[in-house]
Design a protein around this motif. Structure first.
Motif, short mmCIF file in Angstrom:
data_model
loop_
_atom_site.label_atom_id
_atom_site.label_comp_id
_atom_site.label_asym_id
_atom_site.label_seq_id
_atom_site.Cartn_x
_atom_site.Cartn_y
_atom_site.Cartn_z
N THR A 173 0.85 -1.19 0.00
CA THR A 173 0.00 0.00 0.00
C THR A 173 0.89 1.24 0.00
OG1 THR A 173 -0.10 0.12 2.42
CG2 THR A 173 -1.84 -1.13 1.32
N MET A 174 0.32 2.35 -0.42
CA MET A 174 1.05 3.61 -0.39
C MET A 174 0.07 4.69 0.05
SD MET A 174 3.23 5.57 -3.34
CE MET A 174 1.88 5.78 -4.48
N GLU A 175 0.47 5.44 1.03
CA GLU A 175 -0.37 6.54 1.48
C GLU A 175 0.44 7.82 1.36
OE1 GLU A 175 -3.33 7.83 5.06
OE2 GLU A 175 -1.81 6.35 5.50
N VAL A 221 0.64 11.51 4.95
CA VAL A 221 0.45 10.96 6.29
C VAL A 221 0.62 12.07 7.33
CG1 VAL A 221 1.32 9.32 7.98
CG2 VAL A 221 1.21 8.68 5.58
N GLY A 260 0.47 9.21 11.05
CA GLY A 260 0.68 7.81 10.75
C GLY A 260 -0.40 6.87 11.23
N SER A 279 -3.48 6.30 10.16
CA SER A 279 -4.15 5.55 9.09
C SER A 279 -3.20 4.67 8.32
CB SER A 279 -4.84 6.51 8.12
OG SER A 279 -3.90 7.37 7.51
N LEU A 280 -1.93 4.92 8.44
CA LEU A 280 -0.93 4.12 7.75
C LEU A 280 -0.83 2.75 8.40
CD1 LEU A 280 1.31 4.14 5.58
CD2 LEU A 280 2.84 4.94 7.36
#
Length: 70
Positions: free
Chosen positions: A59-61, A64, A67, A69-70
């Motif tokens: 996945t890639m967020e 951020v 962090g 939700s990461l």
């Protein structure tokens, strides 16, 4: 939805499933002046469920904040 119902859902379903490290991060972030940019506990668990359902391996967020939700 009413605020009371939402609080009930958080206390009975969301918070008990939240890992302790995530709880601590959420509580610290809530005290920050820019806390409106954070992901809520229920949204974080929803994102986690979606990732598991689609079988994501990576996945890639972008963007951020703290962090959570990461």
């Amino acid at each position: 939805k009413s605020d009371d119902l939402y609080q009930y859902i958080l206390e009975t379903s969301v918070y008990p499933r939240e890992p302790e490290s995530m709880k601590e991060l959420r509580e610290v972030t809530a005290k920050h002046p820019w806390n409106l940019m954070t992901t809520s506990a229920d949204e974080g668990q929803f994102l986690n469920m979606l990732i598991k359902l689609i079988g994501a391996k990576k996945t890639m967020e972008i963007g951020v904040y703290t962090g959570y939700s990461l």
